[in-house]
Design an enzyme around this catalytic site. Sequence first.
Site, mmCIF file in Angstrom:
data_model
loop_
_atom_site.group_PDB
_atom_site.id
_atom_site.type_symbol
_atom_site.label_atom_id
_atom_site.label_comp_id
_atom_site.label_asym_id
_atom_site.label_seq_id
_atom_site.Cartn_x
_atom_site.Cartn_y
_atom_site.Cartn_z
ATOM 1 N N LYS A 237 -2.908 -6.527 -19.751
ATOM 2 C CA LYS A 237 -2.695 -7.145 -18.429
ATOM 3 C C LYS A 237 -3.943 -7.909 -17.986
ATOM 4 O O LYS A 237 -3.856 -8.964 -17.391
ATOM 5 C CB LYS A 237 -2.363 -6.035 -17.428
ATOM 6 C CG LYS A 237 -2.063 -6.504 -16.040
ATOM 7 C CD LYS A 237 -0.588 -6.692 -15.829
ATOM 8 C CE LYS A 237 -0.274 -7.482 -14.606
ATOM 9 N NZ LYS A 237 0.864 -8.383 -14.809
ATOM 10 N N ASN B 194 1.080 -0.779 6.352
ATOM 11 C CA ASN B 194 1.439 -1.609 5.192
ATOM 12 C C ASN B 194 1.944 -2.931 5.735
ATOM 13 O O ASN B 194 2.659 -2.936 6.741
ATOM 14 C CB ASN B 194 2.593 -0.987 4.398
ATOM 15 C CG ASN B 194 2.124 0.108 3.484
ATOM 16 O OD1 ASN B 194 0.938 0.433 3.452
ATOM 17 N ND2 ASN B 194 3.048 0.672 2.745
ATOM 18 N N GLY B 195 1.657 -4.027 5.043
ATOM 19 C CA GLY B 195 2.180 -5.325 5.486
ATOM 20 C C GLY B 195 1.072 -6.208 6.026
ATOM 21 O O GLY B 195 -0.108 -5.986 5.760
ATOM 22 N N GLU C 217 6.311 -21.689 -19.964
ATOM 23 C CA GLU C 217 6.229 -20.314 -19.449
ATOM 24 C C GLU C 217 7.459 -19.503 -19.893
ATOM 25 O O GLU C 217 7.343 -18.326 -20.225
ATOM 26 C CB GLU C 217 6.069 -20.345 -17.913
ATOM 27 C CG GLU C 217 6.179 -19.010 -17.193
ATOM 28 C CD GLU C 217 5.130 -17.964 -17.577
ATOM 29 O OE1 GLU C 217 4.206 -18.258 -18.347
ATOM 30 O OE2 GLU C 217 5.285 -16.816 -17.121
ATOM 31 N N CYS D 97 0.857 -1.177 0.000
ATOM 32 C CA CYS D 97 0.000 0.000 0.000
ATOM 33 C C CYS D 97 0.894 1.227 0.000
ATOM 34 O O CYS D 97 2.114 1.117 0.073
ATOM 35 C CB CYS D 97 -0.878 0.019 1.236
ATOM 36 S SG CYS D 97 -1.745 -1.522 1.505
ATOM 37 N N HIS E 4 9.943 -36.010 -32.180
ATOM 38 C CA HIS E 4 8.690 -36.321 -32.880
ATOM 39 C C HIS E 4 8.236 -35.155 -33.750
ATOM 40 O O HIS E 4 7.054 -35.032 -34.054
ATOM 41 C CB HIS E 4 7.608 -36.699 -31.870
ATOM 42 C CG HIS E 4 7.968 -37.915 -31.072
ATOM 43 N ND1 HIS E 4 8.053 -39.159 -31.647
ATOM 44 C CD2 HIS E 4 8.318 -38.069 -29.777
ATOM 45 C CE1 HIS E 4 8.419 -40.038 -30.717
ATOM 46 N NE2 HIS E 4 8.594 -39.393 -29.583
ATOM 47 N N LYS F 64 7.175 -16.040 -22.038
ATOM 48 C CA LYS F 64 7.823 -14.780 -21.645
ATOM 49 C C LYS F 64 8.680 -14.258 -22.800
ATOM 50 O O LYS F 64 8.688 -13.062 -23.091
ATOM 51 C CB LYS F 64 8.721 -14.980 -20.408
ATOM 52 C CG LYS F 64 7.978 -15.126 -19.105
ATOM 53 C CD LYS F 64 7.539 -13.784 -18.580
ATOM 54 C CE LYS F 64 6.225 -13.829 -17.825
ATOM 55 N NZ LYS F 64 5.028 -14.276 -18.484
ATOM 56 N N ARG G 101 0.646 2.547 -8.729
ATOM 57 C CA ARG G 101 0.564 1.150 -8.306
ATOM 58 C C ARG G 101 -0.844 0.576 -8.473
ATOM 59 O O ARG G 101 -1.006 -0.645 -8.420
ATOM 60 C CB ARG G 101 0.937 1.046 -6.830
ATOM 61 C CG ARG G 101 2.397 1.278 -6.564
ATOM 62 C CD ARG G 101 2.557 1.650 -5.122
ATOM 63 N NE ARG G 101 3.922 1.541 -4.680
ATOM 64 C CZ ARG G 101 4.347 0.604 -3.837
ATOM 65 N NH1 ARG G 101 3.530 -0.292 -3.378
ATOM 66 N NH2 ARG G 101 5.589 0.587 -3.470
ATOM 67 N N TRP H 205 -3.935 -1.390 -0.982
ATOM 68 C CA TRP H 205 -3.989 -2.547 -1.884
ATOM 69 C C TRP H 205 -4.358 -3.681 -0.946
ATOM 70 O O TRP H 205 -3.538 -4.153 -0.163
ATOM 71 C CB TRP H 205 -2.626 -2.752 -2.539
ATOM 72 C CG TRP H 205 -2.502 -4.071 -3.231
ATOM 73 C CD1 TRP H 205 -1.978 -5.224 -2.711
ATOM 74 C CD2 TRP H 205 -2.894 -4.393 -4.565
ATOM 75 N NE1 TRP H 205 -2.041 -6.227 -3.648
ATOM 76 C CE2 TRP H 205 -2.591 -5.750 -4.793
ATOM 77 C CE3 TRP H 205 -3.482 -3.651 -5.600
ATOM 78 C CZ2 TRP H 205 -2.843 -6.387 -5.999
ATOM 79 C CZ3 TRP H 205 -3.733 -4.305 -6.805
ATOM 80 C CH2 TRP H 205 -3.412 -5.643 -6.994
HETATM 81 C C1 G6P Z 1 -3.449 -11.759 -19.983
HETATM 82 C C2 G6P Z 1 -2.090 -11.347 -19.434
HETATM 83 C C3 G6P Z 1 -1.292 -12.572 -18.991
HETATM 84 C C4 G6P Z 1 -2.115 -13.392 -18.007
HETATM 85 C C5 G6P Z 1 -3.482 -13.773 -18.599
HETATM 86 C C6 G6P Z 1 -4.380 -14.387 -17.562
HETATM 87 O O1 G6P Z 1 -3.297 -12.424 -21.194
HETATM 88 O O2 G6P Z 1 -1.360 -10.645 -20.412
HETATM 89 O O3 G6P Z 1 -0.090 -12.162 -18.371
HETATM 90 O O4 G6P Z 1 -1.413 -14.539 -17.676
HETATM 91 O O5 G6P Z 1 -4.147 -12.602 -19.067
HETATM 92 O O6 G6P Z 1 -4.648 -13.419 -16.605
HETATM 93 P P1 G6P Z 1 -5.148 -13.728 -15.159
HETATM 94 O O7 G6P Z 1 -5.388 -12.370 -14.538
HETATM 95 O O8 G6P Z 1 -6.404 -14.508 -15.292
HETATM 96 O O9 G6P Z 1 -4.085 -14.475 -14.450
#
Ligand code: G6P
Length: 600
Positions: A595, A101-102, A473, A2, A496, A477, A27, A75
Amino acid sequence: MCGIVGYAGRRDAQPILLDCLKRLEYRGYDSAGIAVIDENREIGLQLFKAKGEIAVLESQMPQMKGVLGIAHTRWATQGKPTTENAHPLSDCTAKLAVVHNGIISNFMDVREALVKAGHKFTSETDSEVFAHLVESELKGDLVKAVTKALEKVEGTFAFVVVSAGHDEIVAARRESPLVIGLGEGENFIASDVTALLKYTNRMIYIQDGEVARISKDSVSIFDQKGDKVEREPQKVTWSLEDAEKGGYPHFMLKEIFEQPDAIHDSLLGRIETVEPEPFFHGSSFSNVKIVACGTSYYAGLVGKYIIEELAKIPTTVQISSEYRYSPVSKENPLVVLITQSGETADTLGAAREARKRGNKTIGIANVVGSAITREVDHVVYTRAGPEIGVAATKTFVTQLVALYLLAMDLGMQNKSLTAQARRSMIGSLRNFPRDVQDVLNKAGEIESLAKKYAQARDMFFIGRSINFPIALEGALKTKEIAYIHGEGFPAGELKHGPLALVSKDSPVVAIAVKDHTYEKMLGNMSEVSARGSPLIAIGFEGDTELPKYVDDVISIREVPPVFTPVPVIVVLQLWAYYLAKARGCPIDKPRNIAKTVTVE
Ligand code: G6P
């Protein structure tokens, strides 16, 4: 996680506090509040809170009179993001205001004792107990009362307290940052320097275990024994933009480096008890279904291995958008929905479908009070704090932590995990922050290697068993951040089909930790190098075999096989980040992706 600000000076506190608070808004917070003390002692404490962004607080709050005050943007971690749960929190006398915070890990016990002693609570937060504790200890000296109250709380925190009749702010920290800003005839306190840069660049950092008294003319800091600490102020040369990122060039890198803390917070209060409360009383599950999208789906795939190993329950994993078309299982599985944002439309749809099918549901989410939390029977929050970079990093790693906790819970319930085995698992979980920090210490080495391979057009990632989803993953990335075509494969599958694509222009990253698949991995790696592909391996420190097979090695500290995904993914996050940096990509906002995805 926060944001905290405090002001003691000669000017009106309210506009300054609000201005400082807005500097922390990047944030993304869920509620905010402000408390101002009237120095003429006519009005005393004025307190106002609102759910939503700081703009909501600003538009609704009354004018406040006074030159001393504190403010907070929240938050949520304990208690939903509501007005009642927003900070500052007050005591029964309504004279004190506390921002925090925490996490206070023993707040349940403290709260129970306070309720027995007649205290009335108005929020669901852990933070409110501190206001009541200070109230019970306050006999005149606010520093003394705060110090006494601190003896009763466990966990991590930054507290900032004001009280009507006291012309000072009292602050204390344990693991959560706090910085004092020095002005002329006025002083400030904040959780982040960002909040204060407009007003001063002379800062004193409060250290763990210290308590500080801040008034308009003086600042005193005391150590745990109550002795005064002398500390020279430091000059901060950051621009505002630098400061938002904590000095890191990108939020993604900042968030990668926050992972030891994020893991620590996600474990806090969840592994201390010998006999923990089960997630579901009296329920036993013959199988588990994990449903998620994107990076969360890959966390789910890792979760399958964790749950099958620790709880011996067969687990399937499905992409959220496909779940609703799958046949209804007769076995009535526990459905686990993973979503960092808690708002992904497909995952919300899947949660509703699971309930319709009569299944028990658990949500793993990072945003308290997000939509998913209303759609499931039980929520396990990851406590990663706000993640700004589009690529999920710290939320992924804390999702894994939540899955270890869930697997241990299920394993204890069905007795496939003994208390002794659980203790040893907890030992490994506690080591995670250190294991991850070890990887972070190698960032320079990983950057040099990434530069060497940054011009690749394709990149393959291979792993076996629990590290197969980590290969997926890692590839994701690399795709989303570095714009390199990346693909992950179970190492045994290369022959394969994918081997047809392997060439000297397509480096292969192999996860080759010493587990039951190690020998087979060495074989698969030979298949790759025989075809002229550059090979980079991630293995354990001290492995003298690996260098014989590969061009480059990135080593991690040895951990039990089931725990390897955590340090390995941190290597791959840094790998993708430095590839992207070398290629000049817009790291925090990759093209075409968002996001939070709220469309199906
Ligand atoms: C979007 C984001 C990803 C995330 C996915 C699922 O595609 O760009 O980074 O993994 O959504 O999001 P969630 O909030 O359900 O984990």
